[in-house]
Scaffold this motif. Structure first.
Motif, short mmCIF file in Angstrom:
data_model
loop_
_atom_site.label_atom_id
_atom_site.label_comp_id
_atom_site.label_asym_id
_atom_site.label_seq_id
_atom_site.Cartn_x
_atom_site.Cartn_y
_atom_site.Cartn_z
N LYS A 1 12.92 -4.36 -9.99
CA LYS A 1 12.19 -4.47 -11.25
C LYS A 1 13.05 -5.02 -12.38
O LYS A 1 12.58 -5.12 -13.52
CB LYS A 1 11.66 -3.10 -11.67
CG LYS A 1 10.61 -2.49 -10.75
CD LYS A 1 10.13 -1.16 -11.33
CE LYS A 1 9.05 -0.53 -10.46
NZ LYS A 1 8.56 0.74 -11.05
N ASP B 1 10.10 -2.27 -16.42
CA ASP B 1 9.17 -1.22 -16.03
C ASP B 1 9.97 -0.01 -15.57
O ASP B 1 10.51 0.02 -14.46
CB ASP B 1 8.27 -1.74 -14.90
CG ASP B 1 7.32 -0.68 -14.38
OD1 ASP B 1 7.12 0.34 -15.07
OD2 ASP B 1 6.76 -0.87 -13.28
N PHE C 1 7.98 -7.40 -16.86
CA PHE C 1 7.32 -6.98 -15.63
C PHE C 1 7.43 -8.06 -14.56
O PHE C 1 7.28 -9.25 -14.85
CB PHE C 1 5.85 -6.67 -15.89
CG PHE C 1 5.60 -5.22 -16.25
CD1 PHE C 1 5.01 -4.36 -15.34
CD2 PHE C 1 5.97 -4.74 -17.50
CE1 PHE C 1 4.79 -3.03 -15.66
CE2 PHE C 1 5.75 -3.41 -17.83
CZ PHE C 1 5.15 -2.55 -16.91
N SER D 1 5.56 -5.15 -10.26
CA SER D 1 4.69 -4.03 -10.60
C SER D 1 3.62 -4.49 -11.59
O SER D 1 3.78 -5.47 -12.31
CB SER D 1 5.49 -2.85 -11.16
OG SER D 1 6.32 -3.27 -12.22
N TRP E 1 0.72 0.24 -15.33
CA TRP E 1 1.98 0.85 -15.71
C TRP E 1 2.60 0.26 -16.97
O TRP E 1 3.74 0.58 -17.31
CB TRP E 1 2.99 0.71 -14.56
CG TRP E 1 2.53 1.39 -13.31
CD1 TRP E 1 2.02 0.80 -12.20
CD2 TRP E 1 2.49 2.79 -13.07
NE1 TRP E 1 1.69 1.75 -11.26
CE2 TRP E 1 1.97 2.98 -11.77
CE3 TRP E 1 2.87 3.92 -13.82
CZ2 TRP E 1 1.80 4.25 -11.21
CZ3 TRP E 1 2.70 5.18 -13.26
CH2 TRP E 1 2.17 5.33 -11.98
N ARG F 1 2.15 -12.43 -8.39
CA ARG F 1 2.40 -11.14 -9.02
C ARG F 1 1.13 -10.63 -9.72
O ARG F 1 0.30 -11.43 -10.13
CB ARG F 1 3.58 -11.21 -10.00
CG ARG F 1 3.33 -12.02 -11.28
CD ARG F 1 4.27 -11.60 -12.39
NE ARG F 1 4.21 -10.19 -12.65
CZ ARG F 1 3.29 -9.61 -13.44
NH1 ARG F 1 2.37 -10.36 -14.03
NH2 ARG F 1 3.29 -8.30 -13.62
N PRO F 2 0.96 -9.32 -9.82
CA PRO F 2 1.86 -8.29 -9.29
C PRO F 2 1.57 -8.02 -7.81
O PRO F 2 0.43 -7.82 -7.42
CB PRO F 2 1.52 -7.07 -10.14
CG PRO F 2 0.07 -7.26 -10.50
CD PRO F 2 -0.12 -8.74 -10.64
N GLY G 1 3.49 -5.67 -5.93
CA GLY G 1 3.84 -4.30 -5.56
C GLY G 1 4.94 -4.19 -4.54
O GLY G 1 5.26 -3.08 -4.10
N ASP H 1 8.87 -4.44 -2.97
CA ASP H 1 10.22 -4.16 -3.44
C ASP H 1 11.08 -5.41 -3.31
O ASP H 1 12.01 -5.51 -2.54
CB ASP H 1 10.84 -2.98 -2.68
CG ASP H 1 10.83 -3.18 -1.18
OD1 ASP H 1 10.07 -4.04 -0.69
OD2 ASP H 1 11.59 -2.48 -0.49
#
Length: 364
Positions: free
Chosen positions: A214, A286, A304, A307, A312, A330-331, A333, A335
């Protein structure tokens, strides 16, 4: 007549004396539950409201004006042996039973909340629907609120759905985040700023998150700080005391011609909130500190990547979300792209776009 209520099974708040709200999640999640306490207290000023959270997140709710007591579960109990853990768990259960709660609001999908509702036997209990859970889950609650399955809704609104389900309609004024640093934390931060020779207005930058996919690259954050310095702004850096976050702050400082004051690894959550409340603006990703900044009602620039800001993003009218305009994926989610812990949508986010957002919020 003024007593019409289309929700036939609304909870009669005049018959409620004590409420327990359970939020067993991370720091930011707990802070995003703070409007539940405010809205419930506004709807029923006579009720006593307690919270149950993990011990390391308790500072997000302590001193909240609507909360009587914050009960905690310490995840370190396990490390001290089964006997110690059972003793602590039983003591907590005794304490909760003694409170004789009339209403329990469980704001996550954690099974502990369901079992507590069965053990505490409140007159009313509220939990979310779970398609992956069977009868044991759903029969633990007198009321079930639906978790949005369609368009994304902010986590604050999803938390407030637990109140809407029992007939409470939160007013707009009661939906703001609440975080009270306290006078002692504020005094300690003022002293730290004095020791760091920070006087006058400053911009608070918290560049890291516990999840590094992030984060914006350190060299870009250094470039932003250099631009701010050239315009005469003071900057104060913070980070959690983890090795990775401190290393990131070190990399940012190494990229500056003139290092900036850093309180990285030195602040409690209350002190972090106090610092943010004293700043002109906050810049971060985030993370829990971003939510803290929104709670402290300072201008926020939030970066951002993978995420979703709709769920959020900073819960504040004084905030700007900066995200890539070119990465339509995006987003996602994930990693990092491909699970590689590095997010292209953040790696390619230009400094000028972040700077423009910061200048915008500073003028509002």
């Amino acid at each position: 007549m003024n007593d019409f209520n289309p929700l036939r099974d609304a909870v009669p708040l005049q018959e409620v004396q004590r409420v327990l709200v359970i939020k067993l999640r991370h720091h930011g999640d707990v802070l995003l539950s703070s409007p539940v306490f405010s809205a419930l207290k506004a709807a029923a000023p006579h009720v006593e409201i307690d919270a149950l959270v993990y011990a390391d997140t308790a500072e997000m709710l302590t001193l909240h004006p609507a909360i009587r007591r914050v009960h905690v579960i310490d995840r370190k109990w396990k490390k001290q042996g089964v006997g110690h853990q059972l003793k602590q768990e039983w003591a907590l259960l005794d304490t909760l039973r003694a409170a004789r709660y009339d209403l329990v609001l469980h704001l996550t999908e954690h099974w502990r909340g369901a079992w507590l509702c069965r053990l505490l036997k409140p007159r009313w209990s509220v939990g979310c629907t779970r398609v992956d859970a069977g009868r044991a889950w759903h029969r633990s609650f007198s009321h079930l609120y639906k978790v949005s399955g369609g368009l994304p809704r902010h986590t604050v609104e999803r938390n407030l759905d637990a109140l809407r389900r029992i007939g409470v309609r939160p007013a707009l004024a009661d939906r703001a985040l609440q975080l009270v640093p306290g006078a002692e934390a504020e005094a300690r931060v003022r002293q730290r700023l004095t020791d760091a020779e920070v006087s006058g207005p400053f911009i608070h930058i918290h560049p890291a998150s516990r999840w590094f996919f992030k984060c914006w690259p350190a060299e870009r954050m250094a470039a932003l700080i250099s631009m701010l310095q050239a315009q005469g702004h003071q900057v104060v850096l913070t980070a959690a005391p983890s090795r990775d976050e401190l290393a990131m702050v070190g990399a940012i400082q190494a990229g500056l011609a003139r290092p900036v004051p850093s309180l990285a690894g030195q602040l409690s959550l209350k002190e972090l909130a106090a610092l943010t409340g004293m700043a002109q603006a906050f810049v971060g990703v985030d993370s829990a500190p971003m939510h803290i900044a929104a709670a402290m009602a300072v201008p926020v620039v939030a970066l951002f990547g993978p995420s979703g800001e709709k769920q959020w993003g900073p819960w504040s009218a004084r905030a700007r979300v900066v995200a890539s305009e070119h990465h339509l994926c995006r987003p996602c989610g994930n990693d990092g792209c491909g699970g590689g812990k590095v997010s292209d949508c953040l790696e390619n986010l230009p400094v000028t776009q972040v700077m423009a957002a910061l200048q915008d919020v500073l003028q509002t």
